[in-house]
Design a protein around this motif. Structure first.
Motif, PDB file in Angstrom:
ATOM      1  N   TRP A   1       0.834  -1.207   0.000  1.00 37.72           N
ATOM      2  CA  TRP A   1       0.000   0.000   0.000  1.00 37.72           C
ATOM      3  C   TRP A   1       0.869   1.257   0.000  1.00 37.72           C
ATOM      4  CZ3 TRP A   1      -2.064  -3.863   3.612  1.00 37.72           C
ATOM      5  CH2 TRP A   1      -3.181  -4.535   3.100  1.00 37.72           C
TER       6      TRP A   1
ATOM      7  N   GLN B   1       2.298   1.332  -3.505  1.00 43.94           N
ATOM      8  CA  GLN B   1       1.284   1.205  -4.568  1.00 43.94           C
ATOM      9  C   GLN B   1       1.709   0.164  -5.618  1.00 43.94           C
ATOM     10  OE1 GLN B   1      -1.951   3.395  -4.778  1.00 43.94           O
ATOM     11  NE2 GLN B   1      -1.265   2.793  -2.745  1.00 43.94           N
ATOM     12  N   ASP B   2       2.276  -0.912  -5.129  1.00 44.81           N
ATOM     13  CA  ASP B   2       2.737  -1.995  -5.999  1.00 44.81           C
ATOM     14  C   ASP B   2       1.918  -3.242  -5.696  1.00 44.81           C
ATOM     15  OD1 ASP B   2       3.985  -3.882  -7.514  1.00 44.81           O
ATOM     16  OD2 ASP B   2       5.901  -3.808  -6.456  1.00 44.81           O
TER      17      ASP B   2
ATOM     18  N   GLY C   1      -4.627  -5.309  -3.827  1.00 39.95           N
ATOM     19  CA  GLY C   1      -5.051  -4.337  -4.830  1.00 39.95           C
ATOM     20  C   GLY C   1      -6.527  -4.006  -4.757  1.00 39.95           C
TER      21      GLY C   1
ATOM     22  N   TYR D   1      -7.574  -2.258  -2.753  1.00 38.37           N
ATOM     23  CA  TYR D   1      -7.397  -0.828  -2.452  1.00 38.37           C
ATOM     24  C   TYR D   1      -7.798   0.019  -3.661  1.00 38.37           C
ATOM     25  CZ  TYR D   1      -4.612   3.465  -1.565  1.00 38.37           C
ATOM     26  OH  TYR D   1      -4.175   4.758  -1.408  1.00 38.37           O
ATOM     27  N   ARG D   2      -7.411  -0.401  -4.853  1.00 42.72           N
ATOM     28  CA  ARG D   2      -7.731   0.368  -6.070  1.00 42.72           C
ATOM     29  C   ARG D   2      -9.228   0.414  -6.307  1.00 42.72           C
ATOM     30  NH1 ARG D   2      -3.568  -0.190 -10.645  1.00 42.72           N
ATOM     31  NH2 ARG D   2      -5.360  -0.910 -11.859  1.00 42.72           N
TER      32      ARG D   2
ATOM     33  N   ARG E   1     -10.804   2.855  -3.810  1.00 46.39           N
ATOM     34  CA  ARG E   1     -10.510   4.262  -4.089  1.00 46.39           C
ATOM     35  C   ARG E   1     -11.155   4.779  -5.393  1.00 46.39           C
ATOM     36  NH1 ARG E   1      -5.576   7.641  -2.532  1.00 46.39           N
ATOM     37  NH2 ARG E   1      -7.390   8.983  -2.311  1.00 46.39           N
TER      38      ARG E   1
END
Length: 302
Positions: free
Chosen positions: A238, A241-242, A295, A297-298, A301
């Motif tokens: 996080w 961002q990978d 991911g 997370y993407r 968001r």
């Protein structure tokens, strides 16, 4: 722990001849740990170069050539295991030619508890093959360091037979009952993993959206009740961002589908697992299914 060589005896008897099929991100480090304990090992992989890259093993050209008394499969799902059984180059032909009458087939992938129980019944009745479902927890780091957790289902005597092998790449190996029981425990594990990954992704999304330093936020989380192995192993994803590599979102959704199937057989409703299943379905719909499950997370968001 002291692990016996394959030609030595221990309280469970001598270790049998061993093959491992599937030398991907989990299978390769498992193979290296087995070899590090001086256990002769035969490998097969659909892409032979990956198997050949593991020093000290014998590489088989086909699954039939890799048929041993104990065959460990480290493959994504049950169909990939079933595909190795039949035909001129399949395990069944290999076991027959080698006159191995009662082999043990270990399934380390995360599979449907319902499907693997039926598969095990067919294997034993039709071909005399004993199936252990033995899914793993600990990720690639746990595999590299030989500290996986194994949750196993199948005949107790078969589990006892392969327990010395499990000790070469795990710190915890527990038998839970008949075939399918191990995969049910993995389903329980995956509810917690998926929930923790998603909760941390939401926390990181909230922190980022309000301009906080994610590294500092994680330092605080790690110092309290919010700490977890997920945060330890995956927190940097996080920050950087990978989200490439690692445990894929599509596999996480596969696990959540198995959880829904198993819960349906018991009549149980799992509201959190249902929400998680929807969230990861949205991630796949957005085209991010091959990313690490962090991911999500993407998706949050977006």
């Amino acid at each position: 722990m002291t692990i016996p060589n394959s030609n030595q005896h221990n309280s469970r008897g001598p270790l049998l001849s061993v093959a491992l099929l599937g030398t991907g991100p989990m299978g390769a480090p498992i193979a290296r740990n087995i070899l590090a304990h001086q256990i002769p090992l035969t490998l097969w992989n659909r892409t032979p170069q990956k198997a050949r890259a593991i020093a000290g093993a014998t590489v088989a050209a086909t699954p039939a050539n890799a048929a041993r008394e104990i065959v460990v499969t480290v493959l994504p799902d049950l169909p990939q295991v079933e595909a190795l059984l039949h035909g001129e180059h399949g395990l069944l032909k290999g076991w027959k030619d080698a006159r191995i009458h009662h082999p043990i087939l270990i399934i380390h992938g995360t599979v449907s508890p319902v499907a693997v129980a039926n598969f095990a019944k067919d294997c034993l009745q039709n071909w005399g093959v004993t199936v252990l479902d033995a899914p793993l927890s600990g990720g690639t780091i746990g595999a590299e360091e030989g500290r996986l957790s194994i949750m196993a289902g199948g005949p107790a005597e078969a589990f006892e037979r392969v327990a010395p092998l499990f000790e070469t790449y795990s710190t915890t190996a527990v038998w839970f009952g008949e075939t399918g029981a191990g995969s049910t425990v993995k389903a329980c594990n995956q509810i917690v993993v998926a929930a923790t990954v998603t909760a941390l992704a939401e926390a990181m999304a909230l922190a980022a959206a309000t301009g906080l330093d994610l590294e500092k936020v994680q330092r605080v989380l790690a110092g309290g009740l919010a700490n977890s192995e997920v945060l330890t192993q995956k927190g940097k994803r996080w920050i950087d961002q990978d989200f490439h590599g690692g445990g894929s979102a599509k596999n996480q959704l596969k696990d959540l589908n198995f959880i829904a199937e198993t819960a349906g057989h018991t009549g149980l409703k799992l509201p959190l697992a249902t929400c998680l299943r929807s969230a990861f379905a949205n991630m796949l719909a957005a085209g991010d299914g091959d990313l690490d499950h962090t991911g999500i997370y993407r998706t949050i968001r977006t």
